[in-house]
Enzyme design. Structure first.
Site, short mmCIF file in Angstrom:
data_model
loop_
_atom_site.label_atom_id
_atom_site.label_comp_id
_atom_site.label_asym_id
_atom_site.label_seq_id
_atom_site.Cartn_x
_atom_site.Cartn_y
_atom_site.Cartn_z
N ASN A 125 26.72 -5.02 -47.66
CA ASN A 125 28.26 -5.61 -47.61
C ASN A 125 27.99 -5.79 -45.85
O ASN A 125 28.62 -6.83 -45.93
CB ASN A 125 29.06 -5.75 -48.88
CG ASN A 125 28.45 -6.32 -50.21
OD1 ASN A 125 27.64 -7.16 -50.39
ND2 ASN A 125 28.87 -5.39 -50.81
N SER B 116 25.87 -6.18 -39.14
CA SER B 116 26.74 -5.90 -37.92
C SER B 116 28.12 -5.84 -37.72
O SER B 116 28.81 -5.83 -36.85
CB SER B 116 26.24 -7.61 -37.79
OG SER B 116 25.22 -8.52 -36.94
N GLN C 164 -2.04 -20.78 -35.54
CA GLN C 164 -1.99 -21.52 -34.95
C GLN C 164 -3.45 -22.07 -34.59
O GLN C 164 -4.49 -22.78 -34.94
CB GLN C 164 -1.38 -22.57 -34.42
CG GLN C 164 -1.68 -24.67 -34.07
CD GLN C 164 -0.53 -24.78 -35.35
OE1 GLN C 164 -0.77 -24.40 -36.01
NE2 GLN C 164 -1.69 -26.40 -35.69
N GLU D 263 18.14 -3.82 -35.59
CA GLU D 263 18.36 -3.27 -34.60
C GLU D 263 19.63 -4.48 -34.17
O GLU D 263 19.09 -4.07 -32.58
CB GLU D 263 17.62 -2.86 -33.78
CG GLU D 263 17.26 -1.25 -34.00
CD GLU D 263 16.56 -0.40 -33.19
OE1 GLU D 263 16.94 0.31 -31.84
OE2 GLU D 263 15.62 0.75 -33.50
#
Length: 378
Positions: free
Chosen positions: A128, A131, A335, A362
């Site tokens: 949870n 960042s 592509q 990271e």
């Protein structure tokens, strides 16, 4: 400065040769089975790839960030998932102990890690709290000369196979300043275990799993630095880590580009190689330009790091630009390959799958932009 010298060229050739001989034949087998080839990392330790930045006094090779970038770049061109594991072992776990461990701690753990005899893990992210590390739930409570650690970390590279882990814990209230402390945990400690391996889109040969701490008792001698300095340490470690993710991104982009260029020169349509059609050669031109810019930005970070100058802004810029560019280059490679690019018989689809992690791991692209904005608005 941005052109490899003779020493760097030899290291690049060594990494390239090792990757072609020991990694290339196994890439798709490891990817399909999500096999983490731990024996390969022991062999890379003998090559000096597992302690690149660590001084020889602690069993490392004592090289600079310039050589480090080249090694990750070369390995990642062959298999990005192996490049990712090399980066995580060097930049996170091993480098954290080197940067913030005392002399006794360095001598105890660094020679094992730098030799590749043991594999390192680094635990910050939780279920949870990504960042928002200040709100982590993993706690460390002092009990005499020991600390009792409880909690779990997820998306941890080498959580199962790693022997040594640097784990960030909360030693203060959620959201408080200086509320985090780092500890070194060793496999075999009672209550310290790992969860299931994540079934990932890409980077499948790089092991990712959960670390679980259930009343793990850790001696105070395993604490890195001062109580409360964990998050500050983590930010410093991630500064250098962004160089490695930029280098990883660079290797992916080069691998995808080289495969696409080769295919475009060999694939004939309407009587000529498709590389001669403007739609294709313009695409190749754009890919090459993004790679060139990514490489220069990454090497600039190495220059600043080697000089001991602050490179928080430049590191975030390099990580942001190189990672987003490698996704774009890998997409264009698919592509160019057309229908074949969507199959596992050709290399483009794996670069495409592996590339996305670079914009997430990271520190996401969004976090890099936040770091850059804060630096330029100081």
């Amino acid at each position: 400065m941005y052109t490899p010298d003779e020493s760097q060229k030899l290291i690049m050739e060594s990494a390239r040769s090792f990757a072609e001989q020991h990694i290339s034949p196994n890439v798709m087998e490891w990817d399909e089975s999500q096999h983490f080839p731990i024996e390969l990392f022991h062999a890379m330790g003998e090559m000096g790839f597992m302690g690149v930045l660590i001084p020889e006094a602690y069993g490392g090779t004592g090289l600079s960030y310039f050589e480090y970038i080249r090694i990750i770049d070369e390995i990642s061109q062959v298999d990005p998932s192996i490049g990712l594991s090399v980066a995580a072992h060097n930049s996170l776990c091993t480098n954290h102990i080197y940067m913030f461990g005392n002399e006794e701690q360095r001598k105890k753990w660094l020679p094992q890690l730098a030799s590749g005899k043991v594999i390192g893990a680094w635990g910050l992210t939780e279920h949870n709290t990504g960042s928002d590390a200040g709100s982590m739930s993993t706690t460390a409570v002092k009990d005499g000369d020991e600390w009792v650690i409880n909690g779990a970390k997820n998306f941890i590279t080498h959580a199962i196979s790693g022997d040594i882990a640097v784990v960030m814990t909360r030693t203060g209230e959620k959201g408080a300043s200086r509320n985090s402390t780092a500890f070194v945990l060793e496999k075999g400690m009672k209550g310290f275990s790992s969860g299931k391996k994540e079934n990932k889109l890409g980077m499948r040969a790089s092991e990712t799993a959960e670390l679980i701490m259930d009343n793990v008792r850790v001696p105070d001698s395993h604490r890195l630095g001062e109580v409360g300095d964990g998050f500050k340490q983590a930010l410093a470690v991630l500064d250098g880590g962004r160089i490695s993710i930029a280098a990883l991104s660079l290797g992916i982009a080069k691998g995808a580009f080289n495969a696409a260029k080769k295919y475009a020169q060999e694939r004939v349509q309407f009587g000529k190689p498709i590389a001669e059609f403007q739609a294709i050669n313009h695409k190749l031109a754009e890919m090459a330009t993004k790679i060139h810019a990514s490489e220069l930005m990454t090497l600039r970070c190495a220059e600043l790091k080697e000089k001991g100058e602050n490179m928080t802004k430049e590191g975030a810029m390099a990580k942001f630009f190189a990672s987003e560019s490698c996704v774009e280059v890998a997409t264009d490679a698919v592509q160019i390959f057309g229908g074949y690019g969507y199959t596992k018989d050709f290399p483009a689809e794996k670069y495409y799958r592996d590339s996305k992690l670079c914009t997430i791991g990271e520190g996401t692209t969004e976090i890099q932009k936040l770091v850059i904005a804060r630096q330029i608005l100081k």
